[in-house]
Design an enzyme around this catalytic site. Structure first.
Site, PDB file in Angstrom:
ATOM      1  N   ASP A  62       0.618  -0.865   0.231  1.00  0.00           N
ATOM      2  CA  ASP A  62      -0.334   0.315   0.077  1.00  0.00           C
ATOM      3  C   ASP A  62       0.729   1.422   0.125  1.00  0.00           C
ATOM      4  OD1 ASP A  62      -2.815   0.763   0.375  1.00  0.00           O
ATOM      5  OD2 ASP A  62      -1.608   1.960   2.379  1.00  0.00           O
ATOM      6  N   GLU A 101       1.497  -0.249  -5.077  1.00  0.00           N
ATOM      7  CA  GLU A 101       1.014   0.991  -5.092  1.00  0.00           C
ATOM      8  C   GLU A 101       2.024   1.814  -5.446  1.00  0.00           C
ATOM      9  OE1 GLU A 101      -3.094   2.782  -4.240  1.00  0.00           O
ATOM     10  OE2 GLU A 101      -1.584   2.588  -2.121  1.00  0.00           O
TER      11      GLU A 101
HETATM   12  C1  GLC Z   1      -4.478   3.569  -0.770  1.00  0.00           C
HETATM   13  C2  GLC Z   1      -5.916   2.091  -0.017  1.00  0.00           C
HETATM   14  C3  GLC Z   1      -6.233   2.653  -0.003  1.00  0.00           C
HETATM   15  C4  GLC Z   1      -5.995   3.534   1.510  1.00  0.00           C
HETATM   16  C5  GLC Z   1      -4.667   4.496   1.066  1.00  0.00           C
HETATM   17  C6  GLC Z   1      -3.796   4.541   2.652  1.00  0.00           C
HETATM   18  O1  GLC Z   1      -4.263   4.178  -1.314  1.00  0.00           O
HETATM   19  O2  GLC Z   1      -6.168   1.610  -1.963  1.00  0.00           O
HETATM   20  O3  GLC Z   1      -7.817   2.355   0.439  1.00  0.00           O
HETATM   21  O4  GLC Z   1      -6.878   4.932   1.806  1.00  0.00           O
HETATM   22  O5  GLC Z   1      -3.730   3.659   0.837  1.00  0.00           O
HETATM   23  O6  GLC Z   1      -3.803   2.911   3.208  1.00  0.00           O
END
Ligand code: GLC
Ligand code: CA
Length: 479
Positions: A188, A250
């Site tokens: 994440d 991500e």
């Molecule tokens: C990422 C997740 C999202 C979350 C953020 C903070 O972007 O996909 O859902 O709110 O991180 O953890």
């Protein structure tokens, strides 16, 4: 040697919304286990489970209060082990969601190890960094009176990855899950894992960020509040802990900037394509730039942004599936996309303070208000759109679900290379091995490089006898 994930399809499960088994209206681990046949029939090689850890739900699981446990709403560790075993029995791999950049402020670490977090040196915010969801990224901790950094909600305090104790703690978390048999992690918010050591403000923007941002962040060149060059140090720690398990990042940056991350990750989400408008030149550009930058994972929907059906229109859902599933590398399918679920109405008052309820409605297994998802009151209502359910589409080979299954079955035959083909401005066309893929993103029939035998089409008569590709249609042909 090719790894299992080379051209795999990974199915994203948002566990609250997948399958409830005990009637409390919230999906659970036993529900995932119950629906593994659906994944197998789709041809998914793995699933990514959005967070199932204990969480006070400020960010619906992305605010974690214990990294090595299962929230009781989802089940327990025994059920988790049973799920992994059942998945592995079917040859399906399991990816956990690793959230290394922040914990819940209710995580015991926040009290027990304050030096694992990032604090302002003085009494008040040291800069004008903003949280991803708006407002200052600094909040005062009532306990200590000091100010801590949060890149997301104030309930999500940022860990300090300049502290080696944090490295050890997160490596232990990763090993805990790897020892239980998980096959990798979706990681994440990696571009937020480290920030400028001196906490400097971001300077005014010199070039566009390249992806949609919230608020007035477009005005800034986001080089200090995120994407710090030292992030590779954190990535090295995670890679060392992961061994050769799959790491999917991500990283919310345009493709070219993700390159250094790919030295340590196996792949990262291709957000440029995700955020591209449905226009052939934009789609072509996003694909070309992303392929040039490295090994990306293609994705067109997730729990954070509007679903592809809503962004592109139902008339383009099949063509979007065809793009998603014919590009080289990993592809992620967000549960519900394979039956064409659109965004829903959400709920009033909203549950997610960042406005993402509408992308998270429960899976529609059957028609009806409960949709085979629950026997109780669903935590978010079902959308129940006509024809949009697994049961209805399973019975119909020409359904979107049928198309997803055929596309996924074809993937291993497409080889590894991609050659963009010159085409009409309204068309995206490329060659994959012996196959030509063509998508008409325009509103009138046009010629395309796709000739020969039609292997897969998004609808009957997509390719006319005169060789024209119908509007809002896409085909795969073989010479
Ligand atoms: C990422 C997740 C999202 C979350 C953020 C903070 O972007 O996909 O859902 O709110 O991180 O953890
Ligand atoms: Ca439940």
């Amino acid at each position: 040697m090719a790894s299992w994930w080379q051209d795999a399809v990974v199915y994203q499960i948002y566990p609250r919304s997948f399958q409830d088994t005990n009637g409390d209206g919230t999906g659970d681990l036993a529900g995932v286990a119950r629906r593994l046949d659906h994944l197998a029939e789709l041809g998914a090689a793995a699933f990514w489970l959005s967070p199932v850890y204990p969480s006070p739900l400020a960010d619906f699981g992305y605010d974690i209060s214990a990294y090595t446990a299962i929230d009781t709403v989802f089940g327990d560790l025994d059920e988790f082990d049973a799920l992994i075993a059942a998945a592995h029995e079917r040859g399906i791999r399991v990816l956990m969601d690793l959230v290394p950049s922040h914990t819940s402020i209710e995580h015991p670490w926040f009290r027990e190890h304050p030096d694992w977090y990032i604090w302002a040196p003085g009494d008040g915010p040291p800069n004008r960094w903003t949280s991803a969801f708006g407002g200052s990224a600094w909040s005062r901790d009532p306990g200590s009176g000091r100010w801590y950094l949060h890149s997301f909600f104030p309930e999500q305090a940022d860990l300090d990855w300049r502290n080696p104790e944090v490295h050890d703690a997160m490596a232990r978390v990763m090993r805990f899950w790897l020892d239980r048999g998980v096959d990798g992690f979706r990681i994440d918010a990696l571009d937020r894992v480290m920030k400028d050591r001196l906490l400097r403000d971001d300077p005014p923007a010199r070039e566009p960020f390249g992806l949609p941002l919230r608020g007035d962040e477009e005005q800034l060149q986001l080089i200090h509040s995120r994407n710090d060059p030292d992030i590779v140090q954190a990535l090295a720690v995670m890679r060392a802990a992961a061994g050769d398990a799959l790491l999917v990042g991500e990283v919310y940056l345009r493709s070219a900037l993700v390159k250094p991350y790919l030295e340590y990750l196996d792949t990262a989400f291709a957000f440029e394509l995700y955020q591209s408008p449905w226009q052939a030149d934009a789609l072509r550009g996003a694909i070309t730039r992303t392929l040039a930058a490295g090994a990306f994972a293609w994705v067109l929907s997730n729990h954070d942004f509007p679903r592809l059906v809503t962004r592109y229109g139902a008339e383009n859902a099949a063509s979007a599936a065809l793009i998603l599933l014919t590009l080289p590398g990993l592809a992620f399918v967000y549960a519900g996309d394979e039956i064409g679920m659109p965004d829903g109405p959400g709920v009033q008052p909203p549950l997610d303070r960042a406005g993402r309820d509408s992308h998270r409605h429960p899976m529609q297994w059957e028609p009806g208000a409960l949709g085979g998802f629950t026997t109780g009151t669903p935590w978010l209502p079902l959308i129940n759109a006509p024809g949009v359910s697994v049961a209805e589409q399973e019975a119909d080979d020409d359904s979107l679900l049928g198309l997803y299954r055929r596309l996924i079955a074809l993937r291993p035959l497409l080889g590894t290379s991609l050659e963009m083909l010159d085409s009409d401005p309204a068309v995206v066309a490329y060659r994959r091995g012996d196959y030509v893929v063509a998508i008409n993103a325009g509103l009138v029939p046009v010629s395309s490089p796709a000739t020969g035998e039609v292997i897969i089409a998004t609808r009957p008569a997509a390719l006319a006898p005169n060789g024209k590709l119908a509007a809002n249609a896409a085909v795969i042909t073989q010479a």
